[in-house]
Design an enzyme around this catalytic site. Sequence first.
Site, mmCIF file in Angstrom:
data_model
loop_
_atom_site.group_PDB
_atom_site.id
_atom_site.type_symbol
_atom_site.label_atom_id
_atom_site.label_comp_id
_atom_site.label_asym_id
_atom_site.label_seq_id
_atom_site.Cartn_x
_atom_site.Cartn_y
_atom_site.Cartn_z
ATOM 1 N N SER A 294 0.716 -8.905 -2.094
ATOM 2 C CA SER A 294 -0.384 -8.210 -1.689
ATOM 3 C C SER A 294 -1.512 -8.825 -1.984
ATOM 4 O O SER A 294 -1.826 -9.949 -2.477
ATOM 5 C CB SER A 294 -0.354 -6.844 -2.574
ATOM 6 O OG SER A 294 -0.552 -5.555 -1.805
ATOM 7 N N ARG A 295 -2.948 -8.393 -1.538
ATOM 8 C CA ARG A 295 -4.035 -8.971 -1.848
ATOM 9 C C ARG A 295 -4.271 -9.372 -3.338
ATOM 10 O O ARG A 295 -4.681 -10.137 -3.956
ATOM 11 C CB ARG A 295 -5.317 -8.340 -1.393
ATOM 12 C CG ARG A 295 -5.496 -8.300 0.128
ATOM 13 C CD ARG A 295 -6.485 -7.511 0.672
ATOM 14 N NE ARG A 295 -6.089 -6.167 0.407
ATOM 15 C CZ ARG A 295 -6.995 -5.033 0.863
ATOM 16 N NH1 ARG A 295 -8.182 -5.583 1.833
ATOM 17 N NH2 ARG A 295 -6.560 -3.919 0.647
ATOM 18 N N HIS B 11 5.947 1.200 19.103
ATOM 19 C CA HIS B 11 4.736 1.670 17.962
ATOM 20 C C HIS B 11 4.680 3.159 17.853
ATOM 21 O O HIS B 11 3.947 3.974 18.006
ATOM 22 C CB HIS B 11 3.445 1.314 18.859
ATOM 23 C CG HIS B 11 2.416 1.081 17.745
ATOM 24 N ND1 HIS B 11 1.270 0.398 17.729
ATOM 25 C CD2 HIS B 11 2.077 1.751 16.535
ATOM 26 C CE1 HIS B 11 0.522 0.229 16.685
ATOM 27 N NE2 HIS B 11 1.006 1.287 15.888
ATOM 28 N N GLU C 125 0.108 -5.165 22.711
ATOM 29 C CA GLU C 125 0.744 -3.853 23.249
ATOM 30 C C GLU C 125 0.147 -3.470 24.738
ATOM 31 O O GLU C 125 -1.056 -3.420 24.645
ATOM 32 C CB GLU C 125 0.904 -2.824 22.407
ATOM 33 C CG GLU C 125 1.689 -3.288 20.963
ATOM 34 C CD GLU C 125 1.431 -2.242 19.859
ATOM 35 O OE1 GLU C 125 0.852 -1.114 20.196
ATOM 36 O OE2 GLU C 125 2.019 -2.945 18.591
ATOM 37 N N VAL D 141 6.006 -3.099 10.694
ATOM 38 C CA VAL D 141 5.484 -1.610 11.216
ATOM 39 C C VAL D 141 3.917 -1.706 10.921
ATOM 40 O O VAL D 141 3.616 -0.781 10.729
ATOM 41 C CB VAL D 141 6.241 -0.619 10.333
ATOM 42 C CG1 VAL D 141 7.391 -0.491 11.024
ATOM 43 C CG2 VAL D 141 6.284 -1.024 8.640
ATOM 44 N N GLY D 142 3.476 -3.099 10.690
ATOM 45 C CA GLY D 142 1.968 -3.148 10.304
ATOM 46 C C GLY D 142 1.236 -3.239 11.823
ATOM 47 O O GLY D 142 0.834 -2.212 12.597
ATOM 48 N N ARG D 143 0.722 -4.368 12.094
ATOM 49 C CA ARG D 143 0.267 -4.995 13.392
ATOM 50 C C ARG D 143 0.835 -6.182 13.862
ATOM 51 O O ARG D 143 1.243 -6.978 12.912
ATOM 52 C CB ARG D 143 -1.303 -5.039 13.000
ATOM 53 C CG ARG D 143 -2.018 -3.774 12.917
ATOM 54 C CD ARG D 143 -2.386 -2.959 14.210
ATOM 55 N NE ARG D 143 -3.071 -1.835 14.096
ATOM 56 C CZ ARG D 143 -2.479 -0.553 13.774
ATOM 57 N NH1 ARG D 143 -0.983 -0.427 13.465
ATOM 58 N NH2 ARG D 143 -3.188 0.518 13.498
ATOM 59 N N GLY E 102 1.122 -1.130 0.019
ATOM 60 C CA GLY E 102 0.014 0.103 0.063
ATOM 61 C C GLY E 102 0.725 1.154 -0.031
ATOM 62 O O GLY E 102 2.055 1.513 -0.564
ATOM 63 N N ILE F 219 2.466 2.797 2.405
ATOM 64 C CA ILE F 219 3.453 2.688 3.209
ATOM 65 C C ILE F 219 4.420 1.733 2.594
ATOM 66 O O ILE F 219 5.854 1.909 2.456
ATOM 67 C CB ILE F 219 3.174 2.086 4.805
ATOM 68 C CG1 ILE F 219 2.260 3.278 5.521
ATOM 69 C CG2 ILE F 219 4.258 1.737 5.582
ATOM 70 C CD1 ILE F 219 1.532 2.789 6.819
#
Lengths: 319, 338
Positions: free
Chosen positions: B197-198, B302, B284, B253-255, B176, B178
């Site tokens: 990617s999707r 984060h 977190e 750096v996503g989730r 995306g 980022i």
Amino acid sequence: MRIPPAMESICVLLPILMSPYLEQELEKRFNLLKLWTAPHKTQFIKDHAASIRAIVGNASAGADAELIDSLPKLEIVASYSVGIDKVDLKYCKEKGVRVTNTPDVLTDDVADIAIGLTLAVMRRLCESGRYVRSGLWKKGDFKLTTKFTGQTVGILGLGRIGKAVARRAEAFSCPIAYSSRTEKPELKYKYYPTVVELASKCDVLVVACALTEETRYIINREVIDALGPKGVLINIGRGHHIDEPELLSALLEGRSGGAGLDVYQNEPEVPEQLFGLENVVLLPHAGSDTTETCNAMADLVIGNLEAHFLNKPLLTPVV
Amino acid sequence: MNQSSIMACSKHHLPELLVIHNPYSVFTRFESDFSIKFHILKAWESPLPLDQFLTTHARSVRSMFSYFNFTQVNADLLRLLPALELVVTPTVGVNHIDLTECRRRGISVANAGAAYSEDVADCAVGLFIDVHRRLSAADRYIRQRLWGIGTPDDRRNYPLTGRKLGGKRVGIVGLGSIGYEVAKRLEAFGCSISYNSRREKPCVSYPFYSDVCELAANNDSLIICCALTDQTHHLINKQVLSALGREGVIVNVGRGAVIDEKELVRCLVHGEIRGAGLDVFEDEPHVPKVLFGLDNVVLSPHIAAFTPESFQTVSDVMVANLEAFFSDQPLLTSFIDD
């Protein structure tokens, strides 16, 4: 690497420990004299003075006039570094001693470190890592840090390494400015004739030039003040480029935005007052310290020595 | 308009914005930007339990600010907000919002768009360099006074020699805004880029892998930049980490939950991958303590988007979305789950 014959009798002086691979390859080919293992270094040199034909130097161990004079059979100084400020080049030229270094093979690694240090200082990567490791994150969020993209990067010395730093910074949309011995109009970067002007016009100042008489302590109080309280100083050159006590007081007094240092005036000594500062990142002269590059540098040192003793053209001569 | 909303408008003149949880500490600037233009219903200030507060004061509220994971926008909450039409979130991630339920109720979601893509990409690259060149570990080495001590043989055994970046193959998971900014930066370091990617992106020249395991097998590093969805939960699992291999590096750096954290920790402890740079974690602010002692792991709390510029841009984007909404204009960063 294929080993040429009949060099085992050639005495090569290795003053300090550099890399296991380099040591091993030198030992395979030459009669390697390891100065650091000697209980009395001066005596060791005297004992072997008549047979030493080559010195392998590096960023901290070179060849000054005194050493050159004490080794009448010295033919070549092959440095395991690109910077050869510790070698008396003028004297070597006078005495017909060849000098080689290790350019190009380490350019990318050193440029990578310059950007890595910049990001680590501005985005507080080390400090926030400490925040996590000390359990503080459980008590609250970390603070905001300084954006890097789009900041003006000033480069002192636009040689191979300086240009490589510029290319990387451009990918972060950073305008590039520089100061160099000569202007390079073919590059579309903004040139400033003095370091003070460069410092006043950039957000991050990267020291990437060679250490010479002219550039010794070139980063002085005036430059540090011109860089300003938000400016960040990155040193990937030599410790003696910077007036270290001046930088230290600027950092302690909040007159500098931060510093990323890979080199110091008296390595491995690092001023301990820096340890308490969150806007400082410290590396132990690791600019070219990757497995791949250390091997490439060692191969280049060996290649230069072999070329010399086989009467072939040197690979990367300086003198 | 019903009776209570007429009363609300006449009292406050400004459109209402519901904020359930206090956007404290670094996020206080949001409140000042918003309170000039909107009447903020501050649920956290009320002594009433949340459902009572909402039933009493928020029946006609049309917009709400969802504060990260604290404000889970789920069916239970939405049931108490019959007039809600818009949720704005200061994140690009929308995993804390039940998109299906929102779609069902005709509620739009506006996220941060590309507001902090540059800063997150900068952080991802910083973590990437740090892991490869052991920057944080070397900084600790010096501060622990370890540089230069001992015999020359100790210096020979300097434990933090890094790996060259140039020529490394980097696989971006989620190309995306980022992911694209990360790719652009790493190319300048001589890295070659491919991605998963999707869907394949037709305007992009990087090689595409439809399977993330194949991406891992063909790369030296993975950088996780994708959203957390049902499909990407634990996407990076044992199989993918094994495909990445002993010399592999992973940056996230996503989730946190895109990676099977337990499995990642096990791989790092046993040296089954070379290192990791992690800005996000499954739970977190809890970070597996066993990672603290590893020099090949870089940890950050984060903070990839934590710059004043990003926060201001996000705030501007949210205000712009709300203003557009209240003047019946199209949203600027409407999240469309495609």
